[in-house]
Structures are given as structure tokens and as C-alpha cells.
Design an enzyme around this catalytic site. Structure first.
Site, PDB file in Angstrom:
ATOM      1  N   SER A 166      25.147  -1.851 -41.286  1.00  0.00           N
ATOM      2  CA  SER A 166      25.300  -1.611 -42.726  1.00  0.00           C
ATOM      3  C   SER A 166      26.641  -2.162 -43.207  1.00  0.00           C
ATOM      4  O   SER A 166      27.612  -2.208 -42.442  1.00  0.00           O
ATOM      5  CB  SER A 166      25.258  -0.105 -43.007  1.00  0.00           C
ATOM      6  OG  SER A 166      25.671   0.160 -44.323  1.00  0.00           O
ATOM      7  N   TYR A 179      28.474   7.978 -41.300  1.00  0.00           N
ATOM      8  CA  TYR A 179      27.564   6.814 -41.326  1.00  0.00           C
ATOM      9  C   TYR A 179      28.334   5.527 -41.000  1.00  0.00           C
ATOM     10  O   TYR A 179      27.887   4.704 -40.198  1.00  0.00           O
ATOM     11  CB  TYR A 179      26.926   6.743 -42.706  1.00  0.00           C
ATOM     12  CG  TYR A 179      25.866   5.685 -42.892  1.00  0.00           C
ATOM     13  CD1 TYR A 179      24.566   5.885 -42.426  1.00  0.00           C
ATOM     14  CD2 TYR A 179      26.152   4.498 -43.559  1.00  0.00           C
ATOM     15  CE1 TYR A 179      23.590   4.920 -42.617  1.00  0.00           C
ATOM     16  CE2 TYR A 179      25.186   3.536 -43.751  1.00  0.00           C
ATOM     17  CZ  TYR A 179      23.900   3.745 -43.283  1.00  0.00           C
ATOM     18  OH  TYR A 179      22.932   2.782 -43.473  1.00  0.00           O
TER      19      TYR A 179
HETATM   20  P1  NAP Z   1      14.232   4.819 -44.737  1.00  0.00           P
HETATM   21  O1  NAP Z   1      13.408   4.207 -45.803  1.00  0.00           O
HETATM   22  O2  NAP Z   1      14.842   6.157 -44.934  1.00  0.00           O
HETATM   23  O3  NAP Z   1      13.339   4.841 -43.393  1.00  0.00           O
HETATM   24  C1  NAP Z   1      13.901   5.346 -42.223  1.00  0.00           C
HETATM   25  C2  NAP Z   1      12.980   5.064 -41.073  1.00  0.00           C
HETATM   26  O4  NAP Z   1      13.634   5.500 -39.857  1.00  0.00           O
HETATM   27  C3  NAP Z   1      11.672   5.819 -41.153  1.00  0.00           C
HETATM   28  O5  NAP Z   1      10.660   5.012 -40.591  1.00  0.00           O
HETATM   29  C4  NAP Z   1      11.925   7.045 -40.275  1.00  0.00           C
HETATM   30  O6  NAP Z   1      10.741   7.592 -39.685  1.00  0.00           O
HETATM   31  C5  NAP Z   1      12.782   6.414 -39.186  1.00  0.00           C
HETATM   32  N1  NAP Z   1      13.599   7.360 -38.444  1.00  0.00           N
HETATM   33  C6  NAP Z   1      14.655   8.102 -38.899  1.00  0.00           C
HETATM   34  N2  NAP Z   1      15.152   8.844 -37.900  1.00  0.00           N
HETATM   35  C7  NAP Z   1      14.406   8.571 -36.807  1.00  0.00           C
HETATM   36  C8  NAP Z   1      14.411   9.045 -35.476  1.00  0.00           C
HETATM   37  N3  NAP Z   1      15.315   9.948 -35.066  1.00  0.00           N
HETATM   38  N4  NAP Z   1      13.501   8.556 -34.588  1.00  0.00           N
HETATM   39  C9  NAP Z   1      12.591   7.639 -34.987  1.00  0.00           C
HETATM   40  N5  NAP Z   1      12.527   7.163 -36.248  1.00  0.00           N
HETATM   41  C10 NAP Z   1      13.415   7.624 -37.142  1.00  0.00           C
HETATM   42  O7  NAP Z   1      15.456   3.880 -44.341  1.00  0.00           O
HETATM   43  P2  NAP Z   1      15.733   2.323 -44.636  1.00  0.00           P
HETATM   44  O8  NAP Z   1      16.474   2.248 -45.910  1.00  0.00           O
HETATM   45  O9  NAP Z   1      14.514   1.533 -44.436  1.00  0.00           O
HETATM   46  O10 NAP Z   1      16.811   2.044 -43.506  1.00  0.00           O
HETATM   47  C11 NAP Z   1      16.498   1.372 -42.303  1.00  0.00           C
HETATM   48  C12 NAP Z   1      17.802   1.025 -41.596  1.00  0.00           C
HETATM   49  O11 NAP Z   1      18.580   0.194 -42.456  1.00  0.00           O
HETATM   50  C13 NAP Z   1      18.667   2.238 -41.282  1.00  0.00           C
HETATM   51  O12 NAP Z   1      19.294   2.066 -40.035  1.00  0.00           O
HETATM   52  C14 NAP Z   1      19.713   2.235 -42.386  1.00  0.00           C
HETATM   53  O13 NAP Z   1      20.902   2.860 -41.987  1.00  0.00           O
HETATM   54  C15 NAP Z   1      19.882   0.750 -42.599  1.00  0.00           C
HETATM   55  N6  NAP Z   1      20.423   0.405 -43.912  1.00  0.00           N
HETATM   56  C16 NAP Z   1      19.731   0.699 -45.045  1.00  0.00           C
HETATM   57  C17 NAP Z   1      20.285   0.350 -46.288  1.00  0.00           C
HETATM   58  C18 NAP Z   1      19.576   0.607 -47.591  1.00  0.00           C
HETATM   59  O14 NAP Z   1      20.180   0.389 -48.641  1.00  0.00           O
HETATM   60  N7  NAP Z   1      18.322   1.054 -47.596  1.00  0.00           N
HETATM   61  C19 NAP Z   1      21.540  -0.269 -46.344  1.00  0.00           C
HETATM   62  C20 NAP Z   1      22.205  -0.531 -45.165  1.00  0.00           C
HETATM   63  C21 NAP Z   1      21.639  -0.208 -43.957  1.00  0.00           C
HETATM   64  P3  NAP Z   1       9.845   8.697 -40.467  1.00  0.00           P
HETATM   65  O15 NAP Z   1       9.125   7.963 -41.565  1.00  0.00           O
HETATM   66  O16 NAP Z   1       8.921   9.232 -39.434  1.00  0.00           O
HETATM   67  O17 NAP Z   1      10.810   9.713 -41.019  1.00  0.00           O
END
Ligand code: NAP
Length: 268
Positions: A166, A179
């Protein structure tokens, strides 16, 4: 030149199966953690579209995971769901062990460590459990899972590991000490592991997204945040997926130990 009979024989599933066993050719799989929603779903869909057999990991949300699976299969792709908690070392070991037993002739050549959570609070007000939980989910999960898949990648002299970090892990963000520490640690671990595995033809890279439109950013004030972003918009999960898709491709074979920003110009 092979005649028609030989060509038909070579395409017969039994021939392929026997031939694979004799010549020890293995099916390659891509494991995407957190593939039920958001960025992970977009990555899983794109990798499947480009020919990978995809293992979609998730934690709890069966309905959304099933939706990812449908998106892939409707598109003609091949995928399977693998539900386990990446923040639990025993769960990771059991899941990979089970999978390997069910797939004795296959191996996972691509790992995308995408699953992650956030739990924001000013540090002076943050509970110990909130700091630990975020480190466990975002950083320790990388260690728990990746170490289990390295031996097979080394054996095959082939592997791609992509860690979803991130902007917060590079720049720091107020309210995100937990984070930012988890993602900063992930970036440092990416660089170290890349050096350990470079000679084995395994690349290890990180991707650092800015604001991407997923459930994770729900509740943020998009209107005011957009004003800080040179491209004046949040990114889409599919845009991150394109970058990951490139990093796991053969074309990216000389890129390792990198952390690539994808943030609409917000930070470089
Ligand atoms: P999201 O929409 O909240 O989805 C999170 C995903 O991770 C879901 O599939 C969830 O599964 C899964 N998950 C969470 N904890 C888990 C665990 N302990 N074991 C297995 N699966 C788990 O998040 P996102 O925005 O797509 O983010 C994906 C990645 O990108 C993350 O690492 C986040 O930190 C990073 N990121 C996101 C952003 C942003 O702006 N969105 C920016 C920078 C970095 P369930 O559906 O079963 O809960």
C-alpha cells in the site's frame, strides 16, 4: 511431421495424463488470497482469463467467493475456492497440505498475497489487539503462506510472488500506524525474499496501490480525497489486476525486488 492418427493420439486425455506422469510435467496454479472481493477478485478473474488455473482463497464471505467463481467459470476459466484464514499459521498449513494431497501432480507457481484488513485509529488511542490483528493479517500471513509454497517453486525453478502492499507502507498515513507498519514490513520482506530466490528463477515483487474503489475504502470521503489525487479519481480493482497480471507473466521475468506504485500520481 506427425500424421493425423498420431496427432489425435497426442491430444487424447489418457495420452496427456500418462505422458505427464512419465515426463513429470505438472499443472500450474495461481493462488490469490482474498479473492472473494475487491482487488483480489479482479486479479483472480484476470489471471483465469489469461489461462491460469486459479485458487481463490477467502476468509468468511461464501456468497462473494461463489460470485468470483461464477465470474471465472462463465468466462470459460478454471478455478476452485479454498477457504482459510491466512492470519492463522495452522490453517495455512492444513489448507496447503490438503490441496497438495488432492493435486499430487500439480503445483502453485503463482502466489498473490492480497488478503488484508485495516483498523484505523490514532496510535495513542489504539488497542494493542488492533495493532496485532492488522500485523497478523497483513504481514505474518505473507510469511505463513509463502514459505509453504517456496519449496515447490524452487523444485520447478519457476515462480512468481506478488505482495499487495500500500501507499501507506511507503509514505505513512496518520491513523494507520498498524496498517503502515504491516505494509512497510511487507515491502521490506519482498526485497529480501527476492534476493533469496533470484537464482531459482522466482521473482518476488510488491504492488503499492493508492485509493482503489473496493469495500475497504467504503466510508472514506471520496469527494475530498479525490482533490489530492492528480488523476482526480480513485483507481479501479481491474487496474491493479492488470499490473499484477504483468508481474506474473513471462514478460516480467527480469523484474524482482520491486515495489510498484499504482496511485493515479498521488505519491512517487
Ligand atoms: P476488501 O475489498 O476489503 O477485500 C478483502 C479481501 O481479503 C476479501 O476477499 C476478504 O475475504 C479477504 N480477507 C481478509 N482477511 C482475510 C483472512 N484473514 N484470510 C483470508 N482472506 C482474508 O479489500 P481490497 O480493497 O480489495 O484490498 C485488497 C488488498 O489491497 C489488501 O491487502 C489491502 O490492504 C490492499 N490495498 C487496498 C487499497 C484500497 O484502496 N482498496 C489500497 C492499498 C492497498 P472475505 O470476503 O471472506 O472477508
Amino acid at each position: 511431421m506427425k500424421n493425423n492418427r498420431q496427432k489425435i493420439l497426442i491430444l487424447h486425455p489418457l495420452y496427456i495424463d500418462v505422458n505427464c506422469r512419465i515426463n513429470k510435467c505438472f499443472m500450474e496454479y495461481a493462488l490469490v488470497t482474498g479473492g472473494s472481493r475487491g482487488i483480489g477478485r479482479a486479479i483472480a478473474v484476470l489471471l483465469a482469463r489469461n489461462g491460469f488455473k486459479v485458487i481463490v482463497n477467502y476468509h468468511a464471505n461464501d456468497r462473494e467467493a461463489q460470485k468470483t467463481l461464477s465470474l471465472i467459470t462463465q468466462d470459460g476459466g478454471v478455478a476452485e475456492l479454498l477457504k482459510f484464514n491466512v492470519a492463522d499459521n495452522n490453517a495455512c498449513m492444513a489448507a496447503i497440505d490438503n490441496w497438495q494431497q488432492l493435486h499430487p501432480d500439480d503445483y502453485i507457481s503463482v502466489l498473490v498475497n492480497n488478503a488484508g484488513i485495516r483498523s484505523d485509529e490514532l496510535m495513542a488511542l489504539m488497542d494493542v489487539s488492533d495493532f496485532e490483528r492488522v500485523i497478523q493479517n497483513n504481514l505474518l500471513s505473507f510469511f505463513y503462506l509463502t514459505r509453504l509454497l517456496i519449496p515447490q517453486m524452487v523444485r520447478h525453478r519457476n515462480g512468481r510472488i506478488v505482495n499487495i502492499a500500500s501507499l501507506s507502507g511507503l509514505k505513512g498515513v496518520a491513523g494507520q500506524t498498524n496498517y503502515a507498519a504491516s505494509k512497510g514490513g511487507l515491502i521490506a520482506a519482498t526485497k529480501s525474499l527476492a534476493q533469496e530466490l533470484a537464482k531459482k528463477k522466482i521473482t518476488v515483487n510488491a504492488v503499492a496501490p493508492g485509493f482503489i474503489r473496493t469495500d475497504m475504502v467504503e466510508g472514506l470521503d471520496e469527494m475530498s480525497l479525490k482533490q489530492m489525487i492528480p488523476m482526480a479519481r480513485f483507481g479501479e480493482p481491474e487496474e491493479v489486476a492488470s499490473l499484477v497480471n504483468f508481474l506474473v507473466s513471462k514478460e516480467a521475468s527480469y523484474i524482482t525486488g520491486e515495489c510498484i506504485n499504482i496511485n493515479g500520481g498521488l505519491y512517487s
